[in-house]
Scaffold this motif. Structure first.
Motif, PDB file in Angstrom:
ATOM      1  N   VAL A 273       0.851  -1.194   0.000  1.00  0.00           N
ATOM      2  CA  VAL A 273       0.000   0.000   0.000  1.00  0.00           C
ATOM      3  C   VAL A 273       0.883   1.240   0.000  1.00  0.00           C
ATOM      4  O   VAL A 273       1.773   1.369   0.848  1.00  0.00           O
ATOM      5  N   VAL A 274       0.649   2.159  -0.945  1.00  0.00           N
ATOM      6  CA  VAL A 274       1.432   3.388  -1.024  1.00  0.00           C
ATOM      7  C   VAL A 274       0.547   4.543  -1.476  1.00  0.00           C
ATOM      8  O   VAL A 274      -0.496   4.338  -2.104  1.00  0.00           O
ATOM      9  N   ASP A 275       0.993   5.750  -1.156  1.00  0.00           N
ATOM     10  CA  ASP A 275       0.462   6.966  -1.763  1.00  0.00           C
ATOM     11  C   ASP A 275       1.469   7.447  -2.797  1.00  0.00           C
ATOM     12  O   ASP A 275       2.681   7.450  -2.555  1.00  0.00           O
ATOM     13  N   PHE A 276       0.972   7.863  -3.964  1.00  0.00           N
ATOM     14  CA  PHE A 276       1.842   8.304  -5.043  1.00  0.00           C
ATOM     15  C   PHE A 276       1.158   9.420  -5.814  1.00  0.00           C
ATOM     16  O   PHE A 276       0.050   9.249  -6.319  1.00  0.00           O
ATOM     17  N   LYS A 277       1.806  10.580  -5.828  1.00  0.00           N
ATOM     18  CA  LYS A 277       1.302  11.750  -6.532  1.00  0.00           C
ATOM     19  C   LYS A 277      -0.138  12.072  -6.155  1.00  0.00           C
ATOM     20  O   LYS A 277      -1.000  12.341  -7.005  1.00  0.00           O
ATOM     21  N   GLY A 278      -0.393  12.024  -4.840  1.00  0.00           N
ATOM     22  CA  GLY A 278      -1.677  12.451  -4.316  1.00  0.00           C
ATOM     23  C   GLY A 278      -2.780  11.421  -4.355  1.00  0.00           C
ATOM     24  O   GLY A 278      -3.928  11.734  -3.996  1.00  0.00           O
ATOM     25  N   ARG A 279      -2.476  10.184  -4.729  1.00  0.00           N
ATOM     26  CA  ARG A 279      -3.500   9.141  -4.785  1.00  0.00           C
ATOM     27  C   ARG A 279      -3.007   7.904  -4.041  1.00  0.00           C
ATOM     28  O   ARG A 279      -1.807   7.700  -3.887  1.00  0.00           O
ATOM     29  N   SER A 280      -3.961   7.088  -3.603  1.00  0.00           N
ATOM     30  CA  SER A 280      -3.643   5.898  -2.807  1.00  0.00           C
ATOM     31  C   SER A 280      -3.861   4.644  -3.646  1.00  0.00           C
ATOM     32  O   SER A 280      -4.855   4.538  -4.382  1.00  0.00           O
ATOM     33  N   TYR A 281      -2.927   3.684  -3.499  1.00  0.00           N
ATOM     34  CA  TYR A 281      -2.972   2.463  -4.300  1.00  0.00           C
ATOM     35  C   TYR A 281      -2.678   1.247  -3.426  1.00  0.00           C
ATOM     36  O   TYR A 281      -1.906   1.319  -2.470  1.00  0.00           O
ATOM     37  N   ILE A 282      -3.293   0.129  -3.806  1.00  0.00           N
ATOM     38  CA  ILE A 282      -2.988  -1.152  -3.162  1.00  0.00           C
ATOM     39  C   ILE A 282      -2.632  -2.165  -4.245  1.00  0.00           C
ATOM     40  O   ILE A 282      -3.343  -2.314  -5.244  1.00  0.00           O
ATOM     41  N   PHE A 283      -1.502  -2.816  -4.068  1.00  0.00           N
ATOM     42  CA  PHE A 283      -1.040  -3.864  -4.972  1.00  0.00           C
ATOM     43  C   PHE A 283      -1.346  -5.225  -4.350  1.00  0.00           C
ATOM     44  O   PHE A 283      -1.344  -5.382  -3.120  1.00  0.00           O
ATOM     45  N   TYR A 284      -1.533  -6.220  -5.208  1.00  0.00           N
ATOM     46  CA  TYR A 284      -1.796  -7.599  -4.767  1.00  0.00           C
ATOM     47  C   TYR A 284      -1.467  -8.504  -5.947  1.00  0.00           C
ATOM     48  O   TYR A 284      -1.053  -8.030  -7.020  1.00  0.00           O
ATOM     49  N   HIS A 285      -1.627  -9.793  -5.794  1.00  0.00           N
ATOM     50  CA  HIS A 285      -1.460 -10.665  -6.953  1.00  0.00           C
ATOM     51  C   HIS A 285      -2.646 -11.622  -7.077  1.00  0.00           C
ATOM     52  O   HIS A 285      -3.341 -11.923  -6.096  1.00  0.00           O
ATOM     53  N   ASN A 286      -2.880 -12.066  -8.315  1.00  0.00           N
ATOM     54  CA  ASN A 286      -3.883 -13.090  -8.569  1.00  0.00           C
ATOM     55  C   ASN A 286      -3.316 -14.098  -9.564  1.00  0.00           C
ATOM     56  O   ASN A 286      -2.122 -14.086  -9.849  1.00  0.00           O
ATOM     57  N   GLY A 287      -4.177 -14.977 -10.096  1.00  0.00           N
ATOM     58  CA  GLY A 287      -3.723 -15.969 -11.070  1.00  0.00           C
ATOM     59  C   GLY A 287      -4.438 -15.820 -12.396  1.00  0.00           C
ATOM     60  O   GLY A 287      -4.746 -16.818 -13.048  1.00  0.00           O
ATOM     61  N   LYS A 288      -4.671 -14.562 -12.829  1.00  0.00           N
ATOM     62  CA  LYS A 288      -5.567 -14.309 -13.944  1.00  0.00           C
ATOM     63  C   LYS A 288      -4.925 -14.368 -15.326  1.00  0.00           C
ATOM     64  O   LYS A 288      -5.635 -14.429 -16.323  1.00  0.00           O
ATOM     65  N   LEU A 289      -3.611 -14.319 -15.444  1.00  0.00           N
ATOM     66  CA  LEU A 289      -3.036 -14.531 -16.763  1.00  0.00           C
ATOM     67  C   LEU A 289      -3.307 -15.967 -17.209  1.00  0.00           C
ATOM     68  O   LEU A 289      -3.358 -16.884 -16.386  1.00  0.00           O
ATOM     69  N   LYS A 290      -3.468 -16.152 -18.496  1.00  0.00           N
ATOM     70  CA  LYS A 290      -3.698 -17.496 -19.019  1.00  0.00           C
ATOM     71  C   LYS A 290      -2.592 -18.432 -18.542  1.00  0.00           C
ATOM     72  O   LYS A 290      -1.411 -18.098 -18.610  1.00  0.00           O
ATOM     73  N   GLY A 291      -2.981 -19.586 -18.044  1.00  0.00           N
ATOM     74  CA  GLY A 291      -2.011 -20.527 -17.501  1.00  0.00           C
ATOM     75  C   GLY A 291      -1.666 -20.238 -16.060  1.00  0.00           C
ATOM     76  O   GLY A 291      -0.863 -20.958 -15.451  1.00  0.00           O
ATOM     77  N   GLY A 292      -2.257 -19.192 -15.497  1.00  0.00           N
ATOM     78  CA  GLY A 292      -1.967 -18.818 -14.116  1.00  0.00           C
ATOM     79  C   GLY A 292      -2.546 -19.805 -13.114  1.00  0.00           C
ATOM     80  O   GLY A 292      -3.473 -20.562 -13.400  1.00  0.00           O
ATOM     81  N   SER A 293      -1.975 -19.768 -11.910  1.00  0.00           N
ATOM     82  CA  SER A 293      -2.413 -20.660 -10.842  1.00  0.00           C
ATOM     83  C   SER A 293      -1.862 -20.119  -9.536  1.00  0.00           C
ATOM     84  O   SER A 293      -1.262 -19.039  -9.502  1.00  0.00           O
ATOM     85  N   GLY A 294      -2.039 -20.864  -8.476  1.00  0.00           N
ATOM     86  CA  GLY A 294      -1.463 -20.476  -7.205  1.00  0.00           C
ATOM     87  C   GLY A 294       0.051 -20.468  -7.221  1.00  0.00           C
ATOM     88  O   GLY A 294       0.686 -19.893  -6.323  1.00  0.00           O
ATOM     89  N   PHE A 295       0.647 -21.101  -8.238  1.00  0.00           N
ATOM     90  CA  PHE A 295       2.103 -21.117  -8.384  1.00  0.00           C
ATOM     91  C   PHE A 295       2.575 -20.268  -9.563  1.00  0.00           C
ATOM     92  O   PHE A 295       3.771 -20.170  -9.815  1.00  0.00           O
ATOM     93  N   ARG A 296       1.642 -19.687 -10.315  1.00  0.00           N
ATOM     94  CA  ARG A 296       1.974 -18.803 -11.438  1.00  0.00           C
ATOM     95  C   ARG A 296       1.053 -17.586 -11.337  1.00  0.00           C
ATOM     96  O   ARG A 296      -0.032 -17.566 -11.906  1.00  0.00           O
TER      97      ARG A 296
END
Length: 509
Positions: A273-296
């Motif tokens: 979680v960071v603030d950057f240039k006056g806005r707040s953002y949250i990063f995370y990961h998922n498995g949404k790219l094709k071929g993705g999984s809990g290990f990709r």
């Protein structure tokens, strides 16, 4: 996993409409465990990298991406690896955290089953050295997922832990700590609950949740307006994101609730979680790219606003992601080809000579760059640095859509890296998206067409120079020295000149 997987990956993202798909933000490889760091006008995003074949975690290096606008991400390549630690093995480069202090950069890196090491570098990209030649933290097999934080009084802290949460007070050197390792109690009050073991009616040992939630791993600690925040992966498998707050970096912490649900395609998640240039953002990961999984897995980002009382609202995960830029891209300075808002079929490569570049581009691959500001006067020509691959191909430069081609550059015959140029079919003014489409000269030879290193445009005011190509290739003006009106200069004095497509102040020798 073959390159075509990533073409399908981005194509899958586009199924809901290209204009609305920004997540995952990295489409050229599987990335996980985001750690964002704001420094100056740049956001540095460090990630772990998941294996492309098989199951399980085969993780040996960390990657760095940067942005100044939150919609285009520049691949800076492999930033560090297990080889930087003499004591590390050949697997286990897990979730890192990087922080600047005292004019240096510190990377806290968990090595599977061997503790948390620390690297020190002069820049956010390294090169790095391992000052301890051993782990900084190695007291439990659950010593993973470090997060470093420097309070307003100058005291630095390091937090970490899987199914346990600990912290230390770092010294000013950032590579040692004072006092003992302190464990943060995981209770209903601090993190919403905990697991306990019990025996059922048959005498079998079972596990049950006491409370409504529980801390799992991946802590992220920061301060905002006199309040301290602890955001973490919670709930077991699959994980979601929850958070706690405190009036002190050492607690006591008070559970505030769930802020993000479990990600699609992945049984883990990891917050930043960071603030950057006056806005707040949250990063995370998922498995949404094709071929993705809990290990990709694949890193994503969402913009959000805090509630009036400073609490964090529930943040939905979206395909749209961040779509409003906080800055624009200048087309009149060198821009790396690996600066990408969206790509299909594209992979990057890295070497000591060129750094990072787009590699093995095939027919149908393309890159999109968002929010490029050509200004009021606009551009009349474009330059690309490319090298031919196995087969012949050309690049189409498009504005706002792939059907609006404004320039075409033939890459055939460029056996070494060459800067090529083309006039635009129209003057391009204002803010636009750019597409670089990679096409085959012979559609029966569609693969391995070219590599692509960088690009830039020449403004309309540099008329007459835009058809000058590097290397003095046939059919174009001879390389030489030009003024800003496009007139060839024989005896340069003081002023601004164009040579080989680059501006120089004074004599460019």
């Amino acid at each position: 996993m073959k390159k075509h997987l990533f073409a399908w990956a981005a194509a899958c993202m586009l199924a809901a409409g290209e204009a609305g798909a920004q997540n995952p933000i990295i489409q050229t490889r599987y990335t996980a465990d985001p750690a964002a760091c704001v420094y100056g006008d740049t956001l540095y995003l460090y990630t772990s990298v998941d294996n492309e074949e098989g199951e399980g975690y085969q993780k040996t290096f960390w990657q760095l991406y940067t942005t100044t606008d939150m919609v285009n991400w520049t691949d800076c390549g492999t930033v560090a690896s297990l080889a930087d630690f003499s004591w590390a093995g050949d697997n286990g480069a897990w979730a890192p955290h990087v922080i600047p202090r005292n004019g240096k950069w510190y990377m806290y890196a968990p090595i599977q089953m061997q503790g948390i090491g620390v690297l020190v570098g002069e820049t956010p990209c390294g090169p790095w050295r391992d000052p301890l030649r051993r782990a900084l933290i190695n007291h439990d097999i659950r010593d993973i997922d470090p997060t470093a934080f420097v309070d307003d009084d100058g005291q630095a802290y390091l937090y970490w832990g899987n199914n346990g949460l600990w912290y230390v007070k770092l010294t000013r050197s950032m590579v040692d700590y004072n006092g003992e390792i302190t464990e943060i109690p995981l209770t209903e009050e601090t993190v919403g609950g905990y697991e306990e073991k019990y025996k059922d009616e048959n005498g079998e040992e079972q596990t049950r949740l006491v409370g409504v939630d529980k801390y799992e791993e991946g802590p992220w600690v920061y301060k905002r307006r006199e309040k301290y925040y602890l955001v973490y992966a919670a709930g077991g498998i699959p994980e979601h994101l929850s958070y706690s707050m405190s009036d002190s970096p050492t607690g006591p912490w008070k559970y505030q609730g769930r802020i993000m649900d479990s990600p699609d395609g992945s049984f883990t998640t990891h917050p930043s979680v960071v603030d950057f240039k006056g806005r707040s953002y949250i990063f995370y990961h998922n498995g949404k790219l094709k071929g993705g999984s809990g290990f990709r897995r694949s890193v994503c980002v969402e913009q959000f606003e805090y509630n009036a009382d400073g609490t964090i609202p529930h943040i939905p995960m979206t395909k749209k992601g961040v779509y409003e830029p906080v800055a624009h891209v200048s087309p009149y300075v060198r821009q790396e080809a690996e600066t990408i808002a969206l790509s299909v079929g594209v992979r990057t490569a890295q070497d000591d000579r060129r750094g990072v570049y787009l590699d093995s581009l095939d027919m149908g691959d393309y890159v999109k760059v968002k929010a490029v500001d050509f200004g009021e006067d606009g551009a009349r020509s474009v330059r690309l640095c490319v090298r031919q691959g196995v087969n012949d191909g050309f690049i189409q430069v498009c504005i706002d859509s792939q059907s609006n081609v404004v320039a075409t550059i033939d890459v055939g015959g460029t056996q070494d890296w060459t800067e090529l140029a083309a006039d635009l079919d129209e003057v391009v003014c204002g803010v636009h998206d750019i597409y670089f489409r990679f096409r085959a000269t012979d559609t029966s030879k569609r693969n391995e067409l070219m590599q692509f290193d960088y690009w830039y445009f020449l403004p309309q005011t540099v008329s007459g120079v835009e058809s000058v190509k590097a290397e003095g290739r046939t059919g174009v003006a001879k390389p030489g020295l030009y003024d800003l009106s496009g007139r060839r200069v024989v005896k340069p004095g003081r002023g601004i000149y164009i040579k080989d497509g680059k501006k120089y102040v004074g004599q460019p020798f």
